[in-house]
Design a protein around this motif. Structure first.
Motif, PDB file in Angstrom:
ATOM      1  N   GLU A 191     114.612  -9.416 -58.808  1.00 26.14           N
ATOM      2  CA  GLU A 191     113.380  -9.225 -58.046  1.00 26.14           C
ATOM      3  C   GLU A 191     113.069 -10.439 -57.175  1.00 26.14           C
ATOM      4  OE1 GLU A 191     108.905  -7.423 -59.013  1.00 26.14           O
ATOM      5  OE2 GLU A 191     110.038  -8.413 -60.581  1.00 26.14           O
ATOM      6  N   ASN A 192     113.979 -11.431 -57.193  1.00 29.30           N
ATOM      7  CA  ASN A 192     113.734 -12.675 -56.483  1.00 29.30           C
ATOM      8  C   ASN A 192     114.882 -12.934 -55.495  1.00 29.30           C
ATOM      9  OD1 ASN A 192     112.618 -15.263 -55.843  1.00 29.30           O
ATOM     10  ND2 ASN A 192     111.813 -15.377 -57.936  1.00 29.30           N
ATOM     11  N   THR A 193     114.941 -14.150 -54.957  1.00 26.62           N
ATOM     12  CA  THR A 193     115.978 -14.507 -53.984  1.00 26.62           C
ATOM     13  C   THR A 193     117.350 -14.502 -54.646  1.00 26.62           C
ATOM     14  OG1 THR A 193     114.387 -15.903 -52.818  1.00 26.62           O
ATOM     15  CG2 THR A 193     116.725 -16.237 -52.325  1.00 26.62           C
ATOM     16  N   LEU A 194     118.315 -13.872 -53.992  1.00 24.93           N
ATOM     17  CA  LEU A 194     119.665 -13.780 -54.544  1.00 24.93           C
ATOM     18  C   LEU A 194     120.441 -15.077 -54.318  1.00 24.93           C
ATOM     19  CD1 LEU A 194     120.752 -10.252 -53.227  1.00 24.93           C
ATOM     20  CD2 LEU A 194     119.950 -10.817 -55.537  1.00 24.93           C
ATOM     21  N   PRO A 195     121.341 -15.421 -55.233  1.00 24.04           N
ATOM     22  CA  PRO A 195     122.260 -16.536 -54.967  1.00 24.04           C
ATOM     23  C   PRO A 195     123.090 -16.231 -53.717  1.00 24.04           C
ATOM     24  CG  PRO A 195     122.352 -15.866 -57.283  1.00 24.04           C
ATOM     25  CD  PRO A 195     121.557 -14.819 -56.564  1.00 24.04           C
ATOM     26  N   LYS A 196     123.313 -17.223 -52.879  1.00 25.14           N
ATOM     27  CA  LYS A 196     124.039 -16.992 -51.620  1.00 25.14           C
ATOM     28  C   LYS A 196     125.444 -16.452 -51.852  1.00 25.14           C
ATOM     29  CE  LYS A 196     121.545 -20.391 -48.806  1.00 25.14           C
ATOM     30  NZ  LYS A 196     121.653 -21.623 -47.987  1.00 25.14           N
ATOM     31  N   ASP A 197     126.105 -16.915 -52.927  1.00 25.57           N
ATOM     32  CA  ASP A 197     127.480 -16.487 -53.160  1.00 25.57           C
ATOM     33  C   ASP A 197     127.564 -15.070 -53.732  1.00 25.57           C
ATOM     34  OD1 ASP A 197     126.278 -17.561 -55.502  1.00 25.57           O
ATOM     35  OD2 ASP A 197     128.228 -17.706 -56.471  1.00 25.57           O
ATOM     36  N   PHE A 198     126.419 -14.433 -53.966  1.00 30.79           N
ATOM     37  CA  PHE A 198     126.414 -13.065 -54.496  1.00 30.79           C
ATOM     38  C   PHE A 198     126.264 -12.020 -53.392  1.00 30.79           C
ATOM     39  CE2 PHE A 198     125.076 -13.403 -59.250  1.00 30.79           C
ATOM     40  CZ  PHE A 198     126.213 -14.166 -59.495  1.00 30.79           C
ATOM     41  N   ARG A 199     125.822 -12.411 -52.234  1.00 33.40           N
ATOM     42  CA  ARG A 199     125.546 -11.436 -51.188  1.00 33.40           C
ATOM     43  C   ARG A 199     126.833 -10.779 -50.684  1.00 33.40           C
ATOM     44  NH1 ARG A 199     120.471 -11.311 -49.136  1.00 33.40           N
ATOM     45  NH2 ARG A 199     119.031 -12.932 -49.865  1.00 33.40           N
ATOM     46  N   GLU A 200     126.806  -9.436 -50.624  1.00 32.43           N
ATOM     47  CA  GLU A 200     127.937  -8.639 -50.135  1.00 32.43           C
ATOM     48  C   GLU A 200     129.233  -9.003 -50.858  1.00 32.43           C
ATOM     49  OE1 GLU A 200     127.993  -9.074 -45.902  1.00 32.43           O
ATOM     50  OE2 GLU A 200     126.193  -7.854 -45.621  1.00 32.43           O
ATOM     51  N   THR A 201     129.131  -9.188 -52.162  1.00 34.16           N
ATOM     52  CA  THR A 201     130.255  -9.662 -52.967  1.00 34.16           C
ATOM     53  C   THR A 201     130.816  -8.598 -53.895  1.00 34.16           C
ATOM     54  OG1 THR A 201     129.470 -11.945 -52.938  1.00 34.16           O
ATOM     55  CG2 THR A 201     130.899 -11.342 -54.762  1.00 34.16           C
ATOM     56  N   PHE A 202     130.004  -7.646 -54.317  1.00 34.28           N
ATOM     57  CA  PHE A 202     130.383  -6.759 -55.416  1.00 34.28           C
ATOM     58  C   PHE A 202     130.749  -5.358 -54.927  1.00 34.28           C
ATOM     59  CE2 PHE A 202     127.649 -10.070 -57.047  1.00 34.28           C
ATOM     60  CZ  PHE A 202     128.407 -10.553 -58.104  1.00 34.28           C
ATOM     61  N   ASP A 203     131.854  -4.859 -55.468  1.00 37.20           N
ATOM     62  CA  ASP A 203     132.292  -3.495 -55.147  1.00 37.20           C
ATOM     63  C   ASP A 203     131.509  -2.460 -55.940  1.00 37.20           C
ATOM     64  OD1 ASP A 203     134.694  -4.229 -53.433  1.00 37.20           O
ATOM     65  OD2 ASP A 203     135.171  -5.294 -55.297  1.00 37.20           O
ATOM     66  N   HIS A 204     131.007  -2.878 -57.108  1.00 37.99           N
ATOM     67  CA  HIS A 204     130.257  -1.964 -57.974  1.00 37.99           C
ATOM     68  C   HIS A 204     129.123  -2.728 -58.657  1.00 37.99           C
ATOM     69  CE1 HIS A 204     133.767   0.667 -57.512  1.00 37.99           C
ATOM     70  NE2 HIS A 204     134.491  -0.393 -57.831  1.00 37.99           N
ATOM     71  N   ALA A 205     127.947  -2.119 -58.665  1.00 38.40           N
ATOM     72  CA  ALA A 205     126.794  -2.702 -59.367  1.00 38.40           C
ATOM     73  C   ALA A 205     126.299  -1.703 -60.403  1.00 38.40           C
ATOM     74  CB  ALA A 205     125.672  -3.027 -58.381  1.00 38.40           C
ATOM     75  N   PHE A 206     126.064  -2.201 -61.594  1.00 40.50           N
ATOM     76  CA  PHE A 206     125.541  -1.376 -62.676  1.00 40.50           C
ATOM     77  C   PHE A 206     124.269  -2.030 -63.213  1.00 40.50           C
ATOM     78  CE2 PHE A 206     130.084  -0.675 -62.515  1.00 40.50           C
ATOM     79  CZ  PHE A 206     130.210   0.696 -62.640  1.00 40.50           C
ATOM     80  N   SER A 207     123.387  -1.209 -63.740  1.00 37.24           N
ATOM     81  CA  SER A 207     122.205  -1.742 -64.406  1.00 37.24           C
ATOM     82  C   SER A 207     121.760  -0.722 -65.443  1.00 37.24           C
ATOM     83  CB  SER A 207     121.076  -2.013 -63.411  1.00 37.24           C
ATOM     84  OG  SER A 207     119.963  -2.585 -64.080  1.00 37.24           O
ATOM     85  N   PHE A 208     121.657  -1.166 -66.688  1.00 40.85           N
ATOM     86  CA  PHE A 208     121.303  -0.290 -67.791  1.00 40.85           C
ATOM     87  C   PHE A 208     120.020  -0.796 -68.459  1.00 40.85           C
ATOM     88  CE2 PHE A 208     126.007  -0.573 -67.565  1.00 40.85           C
ATOM     89  CZ  PHE A 208     126.258   0.713 -67.100  1.00 40.85           C
ATOM     90  N   TYR A 209     118.965   0.026 -68.377  1.00 37.96           N
ATOM     91  CA  TYR A 209     117.710  -0.282 -69.078  1.00 37.96           C
ATOM     92  C   TYR A 209     117.062  -1.585 -68.605  1.00 37.96           C
ATOM     93  CZ  TYR A 209     117.439   3.527 -72.444  1.00 37.96           C
ATOM     94  OH  TYR A 209     117.266   4.767 -73.018  1.00 37.96           O
ATOM     95  N   THR A 210     117.036  -1.799 -67.299  1.00 41.46           N
ATOM     96  CA  THR A 210     116.427  -3.018 -66.765  1.00 41.46           C
ATOM     97  C   THR A 210     115.355  -2.746 -65.709  1.00 41.46           C
ATOM     98  OG1 THR A 210     118.387  -4.357 -67.194  1.00 41.46           O
ATOM     99  CG2 THR A 210     116.901  -5.148 -65.478  1.00 41.46           C
ATOM    100  N   LEU A 211     115.615  -1.854 -64.776  1.00 44.92           N
ATOM    101  CA  LEU A 211     114.740  -1.707 -63.610  1.00 44.92           C
ATOM    102  C   LEU A 211     113.325  -1.262 -63.961  1.00 44.92           C
ATOM    103  CD1 LEU A 211     117.114  -0.196 -60.889  1.00 44.92           C
ATOM    104  CD2 LEU A 211     116.379  -2.560 -61.195  1.00 44.92           C
ATOM    105  N   HIS A 212     113.109  -0.633 -65.108  1.00 47.61           N
ATOM    106  CA  HIS A 212     111.744  -0.212 -65.446  1.00 47.61           C
ATOM    107  C   HIS A 212     110.832  -1.396 -65.762  1.00 47.61           C
ATOM    108  CE1 HIS A 212     114.232   0.152 -69.172  1.00 47.61           C
ATOM    109  NE2 HIS A 212     113.263  -0.608 -69.663  1.00 47.61           N
ATOM    110  N   TRP A 213     111.404  -2.596 -65.976  1.00 45.99           N
ATOM    111  CA  TRP A 213     110.584  -3.785 -66.218  1.00 45.99           C
ATOM    112  C   TRP A 213     110.115  -4.428 -64.910  1.00 45.99           C
ATOM    113  CZ3 TRP A 213     109.134  -3.624 -70.957  1.00 45.99           C
ATOM    114  CH2 TRP A 213     110.009  -3.315 -72.000  1.00 45.99           C
TER     115      TRP A 213
END
Length: 272
Positions: A93-115
């Protein structure tokens, strides 16, 4: 939610739902050679390594688990890290690390976004994490009785000092009349394509009240003083009984008490 040892032993519901969703969506995920994967809200790292990695082809480049809790990340690195699996502190929910931008082919999130209160910010950040053509699979809670119980406890003078910010920890979709539409609209606004959002009616069942209390303690976001934790959970269970989520099971073998409640799980899949 900083007790990694407790969470590791009491997250069977999260593992079950993550496994079911991965099984349902695995054919939609377009794996390539040397993919880089991120698991957002990895917690103790157990779901990342014991569930998610079973679906990842062996020729992946790296899996990175991220969590807002430093204690969770430390535990995950110590117990689940290896040469191709690392865990880092990150707040989606905050500023992303610069080395993470446009880096990942797949993103997963389990039981997190509702917080997370700012859903558009979080979903925008996940979009920024992905490479062009990358995909994401996100599962999070919509309506869940736990949130109603927290609200009731917050109205009690005994617990209000620690639960006065209760709405900060209730899913933004808990009272939504059409959570599928809400999530789809937000993702489309950001620029996601091939958006698939489903709401699934699920059932959580605990074999004993004690098992239920441990599961609640593992995800309790409120900083109740340690000496009051047992009393807090007892009051929590009193409301569970009042809401008729407790079933007494009698058969020829034994007598047992189960705790069960229905809830809504939101599953979102999309590509960049």
């Amino acid at each position: 939610m900083n007790n990694a040892e407790l969470y590791e032993k009491n997250n069977t519901l999260q593992k079950r739902d993550a496994l079911q969703c991965l099984q349902e969506y695995e054919k939609k995920i377009k794996w390539k050679n040397f993919d880089t994967i991120i698991d957002i809200g990895c917690g103790d790292g157990g779901v990342t390594t014991e569930v998610l990695k079973k679906f990842i082809p062996s020729n992946y480049k790296k899996v990175i688990g991220v969590d807002i809790s430093e204690k969770m990340v430390q535990f995950a690195n110590e117990h689940h890290g290896d040469k191709r699996t690392v865990f880092r502190v990150m707040d989606v929910e905050n500023t992303l690390p610069k080395d993470f931008r446009e880096t990942f082919d797949h993103a997963f999130s389990f039981y997190t976004l509702h917080w997370i209160r700012d859903q558009e910010r979080a979903l925008s950040n996940i979009y920024e994490l992905l490479t062009d053509g990358g995909d994401c699979l996100l599962i999070f809670l919509g309506h869940m009785p736990v949130f109603d119980i927290f609200r009731q406890l917050s109205r009690c003078s005994k617990w209000h000092p620690w639960l006065k910010n209760v709405d900060r920890f209730i899913s933004p979709y808990h009272h939504s009349q059409d959570p599928e539409k809400d999530v789809r609209r937000t993702m489309a606004k950001i620029g996601y394509r091939d958006i698939d959002v489903q709401c699934k009616r699920m059932l959580c069942t605990y074999k004993t009240p004690e098992e239920c209390k441990k599961a609640v303690a593992a995800v309790n976001p409120f900083k109740v003083p340690k000496e009051l934790e047992d009393e807090f959970l007892e009051d929590y269970m009193d409301i569970v009984v009042d809401m008729r989520f407790v079933d007494e099971v009698n058969n020829n073998i034994n007598h047992s008490v189960h705790v069960s409640a229905g809830y809504t799980l939101i599953v979102a899949f999309a590509r960049k």
